[in-house]
Design a protein around this motif. Structure first.
Motif, PDB file in Angstrom:
ATOM      1  N   ARG A 105      54.592   4.180  72.327  1.00  0.00           N
ATOM      2  CA  ARG A 105      53.397   3.447  72.486  1.00  0.00           C
ATOM      3  C   ARG A 105      52.343   4.212  71.608  1.00  0.00           C
ATOM      4  NH1 ARG A 105      55.654   3.112  77.744  1.00  0.00           N
ATOM      5  NH2 ARG A 105      54.052   4.425  78.831  1.00  0.00           N
ATOM      6  N   LEU A 106      51.993   3.649  70.688  1.00  0.00           N
ATOM      7  CA  LEU A 106      51.097   4.339  69.892  1.00  0.00           C
ATOM      8  C   LEU A 106      49.622   3.927  70.278  1.00  0.00           C
ATOM      9  CD1 LEU A 106      52.412   6.034  67.533  1.00  0.00           C
ATOM     10  CD2 LEU A 106      53.765   3.797  67.991  1.00  0.00           C
ATOM     11  N   PRO A 107      48.942   4.825  70.667  1.00  0.00           N
ATOM     12  CA  PRO A 107      47.501   4.512  71.139  1.00  0.00           C
ATOM     13  C   PRO A 107      46.490   3.941  70.342  1.00  0.00           C
ATOM     14  CG  PRO A 107      47.800   6.828  71.007  1.00  0.00           C
ATOM     15  CD  PRO A 107      49.012   6.417  70.488  1.00  0.00           C
ATOM     16  N   LYS A 108      46.450   4.020  68.852  1.00  0.00           N
ATOM     17  CA  LYS A 108      45.651   3.916  67.967  1.00  0.00           C
ATOM     18  C   LYS A 108      45.771   2.609  67.071  1.00  0.00           C
ATOM     19  CE  LYS A 108      42.584   6.385  66.322  1.00  0.00           C
ATOM     20  NZ  LYS A 108      42.331   7.019  64.989  1.00  0.00           N
ATOM     21  N   ILE A 109      47.191   2.098  67.141  1.00  0.00           N
ATOM     22  CA  ILE A 109      47.315   1.048  65.912  1.00  0.00           C
ATOM     23  C   ILE A 109      46.633  -0.253  66.018  1.00  0.00           C
ATOM     24  CG2 ILE A 109      49.812   2.054  65.524  1.00  0.00           C
ATOM     25  CD1 ILE A 109      50.886  -0.244  67.209  1.00  0.00           C
ATOM     26  N   ALA A 110      46.185  -0.642  67.331  1.00  0.00           N
ATOM     27  CA  ALA A 110      45.479  -1.926  67.380  1.00  0.00           C
ATOM     28  C   ALA A 110      44.038  -1.593  66.971  1.00  0.00           C
ATOM     29  CB  ALA A 110      45.325  -2.244  68.771  1.00  0.00           C
ATOM     30  N   ARG A 111      43.364  -0.623  67.149  1.00  0.00           N
ATOM     31  CA  ARG A 111      42.045  -0.426  66.592  1.00  0.00           C
ATOM     32  C   ARG A 111      42.126  -0.191  65.124  1.00  0.00           C
ATOM     33  NH1 ARG A 111      36.988   0.479  67.439  1.00  0.00           N
ATOM     34  NH2 ARG A 111      35.934   1.945  66.217  1.00  0.00           N
ATOM     35  N   ASP A 112      42.824   0.677  64.563  1.00  0.00           N
ATOM     36  CA  ASP A 112      42.962   1.364  63.399  1.00  0.00           C
ATOM     37  C   ASP A 112      43.265  -0.053  62.370  1.00  0.00           C
ATOM     38  OD1 ASP A 112      42.279   3.680  63.908  1.00  0.00           O
ATOM     39  OD2 ASP A 112      44.252   4.665  63.750  1.00  0.00           O
ATOM     40  N   LEU A 113      44.160  -0.896  62.613  1.00  0.00           N
ATOM     41  CA  LEU A 113      44.659  -2.010  61.907  1.00  0.00           C
ATOM     42  C   LEU A 113      43.834  -3.021  62.175  1.00  0.00           C
ATOM     43  CD1 LEU A 113      48.789  -1.423  62.163  1.00  0.00           C
ATOM     44  CD2 LEU A 113      47.110  -0.902  60.496  1.00  0.00           C
ATOM     45  N   GLY A 114      43.081  -3.416  63.275  1.00  0.00           N
ATOM     46  CA  GLY A 114      42.089  -4.500  63.292  1.00  0.00           C
ATOM     47  C   GLY A 114      40.830  -4.092  62.267  1.00  0.00           C
ATOM     48  N   LEU A 115      40.490  -2.751  62.307  1.00  0.00           N
ATOM     49  CA  LEU A 115      39.624  -2.227  61.351  1.00  0.00           C
ATOM     50  C   LEU A 115      39.940  -2.642  59.930  1.00  0.00           C
ATOM     51  CD1 LEU A 115      37.887   0.753  63.300  1.00  0.00           C
ATOM     52  CD2 LEU A 115      37.124  -1.741  63.196  1.00  0.00           C
ATOM     53  N   PHE A 116      41.137  -2.281  59.706  1.00  0.00           N
ATOM     54  CA  PHE A 116      41.690  -2.134  58.345  1.00  0.00           C
ATOM     55  C   PHE A 116      41.692  -3.665  57.835  1.00  0.00           C
ATOM     56  CE2 PHE A 116      45.274  -3.442  55.404  1.00  0.00           C
ATOM     57  CZ  PHE A 116      44.887  -2.192  54.576  1.00  0.00           C
TER      58      PHE A 116
END
Lengths: 421, 421
Positions: B132-143
């Motif tokens: 469970r990667l904690p940062k992907i949702a935020r990082d890719l949403g911003l990307f």
């Protein structure tokens, strides 16, 4: 100075400069001393010469590096001639016989030598005079179906369409004119706007109308991003030359890959404006038949377009979209029909949006129509224009709910007769 | 043979050929005799080398003139490397820190030398392992918000966007792969399709489903014609490299000007597929938390994207669309908000269509996902895939009626638990 550097032609210099061009000599006679040259450009952008020789006559159209109407304070690139030439070539291929034949193109001089159309007159002028042209609805309905279908991924090879899209993507400045003058300026107090006195209250209301302003920008969004097909880009009644038996489309320098519905919307808008302007021309006799004729033209144009588009869908769909392998190979005619209806419905809806915006910009923006401008009585003109503005507002904002031309005919008549405010 | 004619690198030839490149020497050390070279390309298209020198390590990615997976019977142009380079450059500008740094680009050799990411692993692999990667949702949403907004007419100068559109319009062959393999082949018995045994009845049903086939082609129509922004074009979980603290997006060779919603739809589709595949990986322990995590990632990705897009709308809208002159100049914040909501709603609706198509093609078409492929038990795999296929069908056909992620979470859970057929 480069040998072939651009130089604007004049009546005096034209024979000397174009005399050596074999394609012209062949057509009108080689002795350029005998050529009679007249400058007849009445448009906003270009020089137009009629060149008459012993054997025939041609038109020479040359772009100027600025907007002719405004002067060199508004530069405009010569390459629009290049786009006009390429658009004319493609239209001639896709809808044979509908555009003037090209005899010669000189990219550096930004000039096109083309067929002289006679005794054709500009359609807008004919409609203002109250002439009922019998063939325009069918001819232009077919023109739009042929050029719009055959310039799209429904027909073209994807690689060819994409290469063409890239070529026309460079027509930035003319697209920018449409993007600014058509879709944005009319909806706020832009410096170049003007409108007939008497419209102030309505103009204020429209410019405060949130729904309208949002929808007009959504149409701009479509215009700028939906690279569906090669559109003419400026298909109003001033870009059509007619006789009772012939219809020709001219001036495609605004051509680019845009939405299917754009040309259709602009053309029908100009018919609707002609309809609303008729009251202003009634001093020369009743225009009742003219009004009925115009609503009939709108109906027939749309129906011709739709039916021909459907015919091409069934017989010429060789592009990558709605691939026949998915449908016909399984004898699944119903799926193909369902897809066709979606496509036509989307064009219908978008057409209404583009039509309404075109009506607004011709009354609120920089470039007005002679249909209204020729009405000398300002109060009368404002009254005609007010009805057109309200019609435009209605079809933009309600475009997703409008289902038939009968509904639009009733709306137009009620507004024209002052029965709706 | 031309001096700089393309030649595929090998582990043996690489040091000799890239030794003279100063940008590499600076980064990893000038003595190429000391370089350690490994070929690690596991993709379908390219050679990928890890080159380790005394001072550091770089990645060398080189395109091959054919599809690596299939061989030279399927040619594919080297220029995709050019598009990857240009896409990476623009992404680095619009979303700093989200893509690998580029050290060197050689167009003729179709190779890019870039940052070696370590200890990053491919996101798809991590999700299959249950991480469970904690940062992907935020990082890719911003990307997505940054690249999609800033590559559009909401932000760019129109002339720059159109020039860029023309440049990427030449990426024909890679667009063609998507157009054929994603949007068309899954929906009929195309030669290269394959699917898991046990799905026959459902596959037959889907390929006879008129509504689905029509809607999938409408999404293809959008893909091919809506030149809204520079999309990554292949933004699935195999194009993302992660650690617990870092997220990087790689492999944008499919980049072109396409619809805003395409990347969003493809990414969320791959999360939904990961969700539906979890039952197949349960032998290594319960995946209940992983399923909840994935639905949470989908929610957070969308919400991050939407909120950041809205923030950019309010703070960076300097393009020609929804012109601030129309809105803010009149302090008409409500009109701007109304327009924003339309734009977001359209992205939402289209995203669902693209997501559903992506799910179908990964199960019915040529290129399958390891998420499902790694499930050894065929009956189990078919059961997982069937739920995903039904989910995809639902969101494509009903995309105009679906209003919330809560509804989609319920649908996904019910299908996963066999409570819906």
């Amino acid at each position: 100075m480069k040998e072939n550097a651009f130089e604007a032609l004049t009546v005096e210099t034209l024979p000397g400069r174009l005399g050596p061009v074999a394609a012209i000599a062949e057509r009108i006679g080689a002795d350029s001393n005998l050529w009679k040259v007249r400058e007849v450009g009445d448009g906003n952008l270009n020089l137009v010469f009629i060149v008459e020789g012993e054997k025939g006559t041609v038109i020479v159209k040359q772009a100027l590096p600025y907007v002719r109407l405004v002067g060199d304070s508004w530069p405009l690139p010569l390459k629009r001639s290049f786009f006009e030439y390429h658009a004319l070539s493609r239209q001639a291929e896709r809808a044979p016989g509908t555009v003037p034949a090209i005899h010669h193109f000189d990219e550096a001089q930004a000039l096109i030598v083309m067929e002289f159309l006679s005794p054709h007159i500009i359609l807008r002028r004919a409609l203002i005079e109250g002439r009922r042209l019998p063939k325009i609805a069918r001819d232009l309905g077919l023109f739009m179906a042929h050029t719009l279908f055959r310039g799209s991924d429904l027909s073209m090879k994807a690689s060819e369409r994409k290469a063409d899209l890239a070529l026309f993507a460079d027509n930035v400045e003319l697209c920018d004119i449409t993007e600014s003058l058509v879709f944005t300026d009319p909806y706020f107090e832009a410096p170049m706007n003007r409108h007939t006195p008497g419209l102030e209250a309505l103009v204020k209301e429209l410019r405060a109308d949130r729904d309208l302003k949002v929808e007009a920008q959504r149409m701009k969004h479509q215009f700028a991003t939906r690279a569906e097909t090669l559109v003419h880009g400026d298909l109003h009644s001033g870009s059509v030359m007619v006789t009772d038996t012939e219809t020709r489309v001219i001036d495609p320098e605004f051509a680019f890959y845009g939405p299917m519905a754009f040309d259709v919307g602009m053309l029908l808008a100009n018919y609707w404006m002609s309809f609303f302007s008729q009251r202003g021309h009634e001093s020369a006799g009743s225009r009742e038949e003219m009004r009925a004729y115009l609503l009939g033209v709108i109906d027939e144009t749309w129906n011709t377009f739709r039916n021909e588009f459907a015919r091409l869908w069934h017989t010429e769909r060789k592009g990558m979209l709605y691939d026949a392998a998915l449908y016909e190979a399984r004898n699944d005619g119903l799926a193909s029909e369902q897809a066709l209806n979606h496509v036509i419905h989307d064009i219908w809806t978008d057409m209404l949006g583009f039509a309404g915006v075109e009506m607004h910009r011709r009354i609120l923006g920089l470039a007005h129509n002679a249909d209204f401008e020729d009405i000398a009585d300002e109060a009368q003109r404002a009254s005609c224009e007010a009805a057109a503005l309200k019609f435009g507002r209605h079809i933009i904002v309600n475009r997703n709910k409008i289902q038939s031309l009968a509904e639009l005919d009733m709306l137009a008549q009620a507004l024209d007769q002052g029965k709706l405010s």
